[in-house]
Write a protein that holds these residues in place. Structure first.
Motif, PDB file in Angstrom:
ATOM      1  N   VAL A  17      -6.893   0.888   5.820  1.00 20.22           N
ATOM      2  CA  VAL A  17      -7.881  -0.200   5.148  1.00 20.22           C
ATOM      3  C   VAL A  17      -8.089  -1.092   6.193  1.00 20.22           C
ATOM      4  CG1 VAL A  17      -8.282  -1.815   3.338  1.00 20.22           C
ATOM      5  CG2 VAL A  17      -6.671  -0.049   2.667  1.00 20.22           C
ATOM      6  N   VAL A  18      -7.284  -1.814   6.654  1.00 18.83           N
ATOM      7  CA  VAL A  18      -7.668  -3.011   7.917  1.00 18.83           C
ATOM      8  C   VAL A  18      -6.336  -2.590   9.030  1.00 18.83           C
ATOM      9  CG1 VAL A  18      -7.698  -5.321   8.474  1.00 18.83           C
ATOM     10  CG2 VAL A  18      -8.356  -4.390   6.231  1.00 18.83           C
ATOM     11  N   ILE A  19      -6.919  -1.959   9.976  1.00 22.90           N
ATOM     12  CA  ILE A  19      -5.843  -1.669  11.125  1.00 22.90           C
ATOM     13  C   ILE A  19      -5.054  -3.053  11.845  1.00 22.90           C
ATOM     14  CG2 ILE A  19      -5.576  -0.970  13.645  1.00 22.90           C
ATOM     15  CD1 ILE A  19      -7.597   1.115  13.020  1.00 22.90           C
ATOM     16  N   SER A  20      -5.689  -4.203  11.919  1.00 23.12           N
ATOM     17  CA  SER A  20      -5.016  -5.461  12.683  1.00 23.12           C
ATOM     18  C   SER A  20      -3.938  -5.790  11.510  1.00 23.12           C
ATOM     19  CB  SER A  20      -6.109  -6.385  12.653  1.00 23.12           C
ATOM     20  OG  SER A  20      -6.712  -6.827  11.668  1.00 23.12           O
ATOM     21  N   ASN A  21      -3.932  -5.755  10.316  1.00 23.80           N
ATOM     22  CA  ASN A  21      -2.844  -6.183   9.194  1.00 23.80           C
ATOM     23  C   ASN A  21      -1.798  -5.349   9.215  1.00 23.80           C
ATOM     24  OD1 ASN A  21      -4.185  -8.492   9.321  1.00 23.80           O
ATOM     25  ND2 ASN A  21      -5.541  -8.032   7.365  1.00 23.80           N
ATOM     26  N   ARG A  22      -1.583  -4.342   9.834  1.00 23.90           N
ATOM     27  CA  ARG A  22      -0.444  -3.385   9.761  1.00 23.90           C
ATOM     28  C   ARG A  22       1.048  -4.041   9.610  1.00 23.90           C
ATOM     29  NH1 ARG A  22      -1.560   0.790  13.467  1.00 23.90           N
ATOM     30  NH2 ARG A  22      -0.033  -0.417  14.696  1.00 23.90           N
TER      31      ARG A  22
ATOM     32  N   TYR B 191       0.878  -1.171   0.091  1.00 28.41           N
ATOM     33  CA  TYR B 191      -0.258  -0.147  -0.013  1.00 28.41           C
ATOM     34  C   TYR B 191       0.723   1.279  -0.011  1.00 28.41           C
ATOM     35  CZ  TYR B 191      -3.867  -3.078   1.149  1.00 28.41           C
ATOM     36  OH  TYR B 191      -4.850  -3.871   1.356  1.00 28.41           O
ATOM     37  N   HIS B 192       0.241   2.398  -0.497  1.00 27.84           N
ATOM     38  CA  HIS B 192       1.105   3.426  -0.203  1.00 27.84           C
ATOM     39  C   HIS B 192       0.855   3.928   1.140  1.00 27.84           C
ATOM     40  CE1 HIS B 192       1.974   4.760  -4.637  1.00 27.84           C
ATOM     41  NE2 HIS B 192       0.518   3.914  -4.676  1.00 27.84           N
TER      42      HIS B 192
ATOM     43  N   ARG C 194       8.226  13.845  11.346  1.00 27.06           N
ATOM     44  CA  ARG C 194       7.296  13.319  10.543  1.00 27.06           C
ATOM     45  C   ARG C 194       7.825  12.047   9.897  1.00 27.06           C
ATOM     46  NH1 ARG C 194       4.250  17.456   7.018  1.00 27.06           N
ATOM     47  NH2 ARG C 194       2.404  15.791   7.160  1.00 27.06           N
ATOM     48  N   PHE C 195       6.966  11.283   9.585  1.00 27.59           N
ATOM     49  CA  PHE C 195       7.422  10.026   9.263  1.00 27.59           C
ATOM     50  C   PHE C 195       6.414   9.220   8.133  1.00 27.59           C
ATOM     51  CE2 PHE C 195       5.266   9.275  13.147  1.00 27.59           C
ATOM     52  CZ  PHE C 195       4.464   8.216  13.156  1.00 27.59           C
ATOM     53  N   PHE C 196       6.807   8.283   7.804  1.00 24.23           N
ATOM     54  CA  PHE C 196       5.957   7.278   6.722  1.00 24.23           C
ATOM     55  C   PHE C 196       5.679   6.192   7.655  1.00 24.23           C
ATOM     56  CE2 PHE C 196       7.795  10.117   3.378  1.00 24.23           C
ATOM     57  CZ  PHE C 196       6.754  10.371   2.808  1.00 24.23           C
ATOM     58  N   SER C 197       4.580   5.522   7.536  1.00 21.17           N
ATOM     59  CA  SER C 197       4.051   4.348   8.067  1.00 21.17           C
ATOM     60  C   SER C 197       3.338   3.542   7.214  1.00 21.17           C
ATOM     61  CB  SER C 197       3.395   4.786   9.347  1.00 21.17           C
ATOM     62  OG  SER C 197       3.121   3.282  10.044  1.00 21.17           O
ATOM     63  N   CYS C 198       3.122   2.174   7.703  1.00 22.10           N
ATOM     64  CA  CYS C 198       2.226   1.473   6.713  1.00 22.10           C
ATOM     65  C   CYS C 198       0.801   1.733   6.242  1.00 22.10           C
ATOM     66  CB  CYS C 198       1.935   0.030   7.634  1.00 22.10           C
ATOM     67  SG  CYS C 198       0.826  -1.180   6.701  1.00 22.10           S
ATOM     68  N   GLY C 199       0.551   1.918   4.942  1.00 22.49           N
ATOM     69  CA  GLY C 199      -0.830   2.301   4.217  1.00 22.49           C
ATOM     70  C   GLY C 199      -1.849   1.479   4.542  1.00 22.49           C
TER      71      GLY C 199
END
Length: 172
Positions: A66-71, A41-42, A57-62
């Motif tokens: 969509v689904v918080i539990s599958n990060r 994901y972006h 600032r940081f980038f994190s799982c996109g």
């Protein structure tokens, strides 16, 4: 603090999505220019509010969008900005104020919802009471009409008896 712990803290403390200044959000979805996370994901751009990394600032799982539990554990700092001294304290104070106002807003929103629910309940009760009163009024009107009818019959009967007793017969 591990990267996972830091990300979890950052997501917990501040979960709103922020984009690069030159990348517009499109209905809450981050633009395609953000790097891809390990899920494909972006990524989303967030701001850290931990003591050590306030304002960074940081980038994190996109996939969290969509689904918080599958990060996944994707993490990448954005830029080299580091706040020190009074700037760090100011950002922490402003963040604290934001959290305080968000809490007050949530409480006010809950109060409004409670008042709306109370008003809805009272409106339903009022409508039910009106129906009951209308039915009661109809019954009372019928009772009054019945009593008038019976009184008219009694009055005629008494008039007839009076005429028989007094000998005043009316030809009719």
């Amino acid at each position: 603090m591990s990267t996972t712990d830091f990300m979890t803290t950052a997501f917990t403390v501040y979960s709103s999505v922020m984009s690069l200044p030159d990348i517009a959000l499109n209905n809450g979805y981050v633009c395609n220019l953000n790097p891809l996370c390990n899920c494909g994901y972006h990524s989303v751009l967030l701001t850290a509010y931990t003591e050590d990394n306030v304002g960074k600032r940081f980038f994190s799982c996109g996939s969290a969008e969509v689904v918080i539990s599958n990060r996944c554990n994707f993490f990448m700092w954005f830029g080299d900005v580091e706040l020190n001294g009074w700037a760090k304290q100011l950002v922490m104070h402003l963040r604290s104020s934001c959290v305080e106002y968000e809490t007050k807003l949530l409480a006010s929103t809950n109060e409004v919802a409670t008042v709306k629910e109370t008003m809805r309940t009272m409106s339903e009760e009022l409508a039910k009471t009106r129906l009951e009163l209308d039915l009661l009024l109809k019954e009372k009107k019928q009772s009054v009409e019945f009593i008038r009818s019976e009184m008219t019959k009694l009055t005629r009967g008494m008039y007839d008896v009076w005429n028989v007793i007094t000998g005043n017969r009316m030809e009719g």
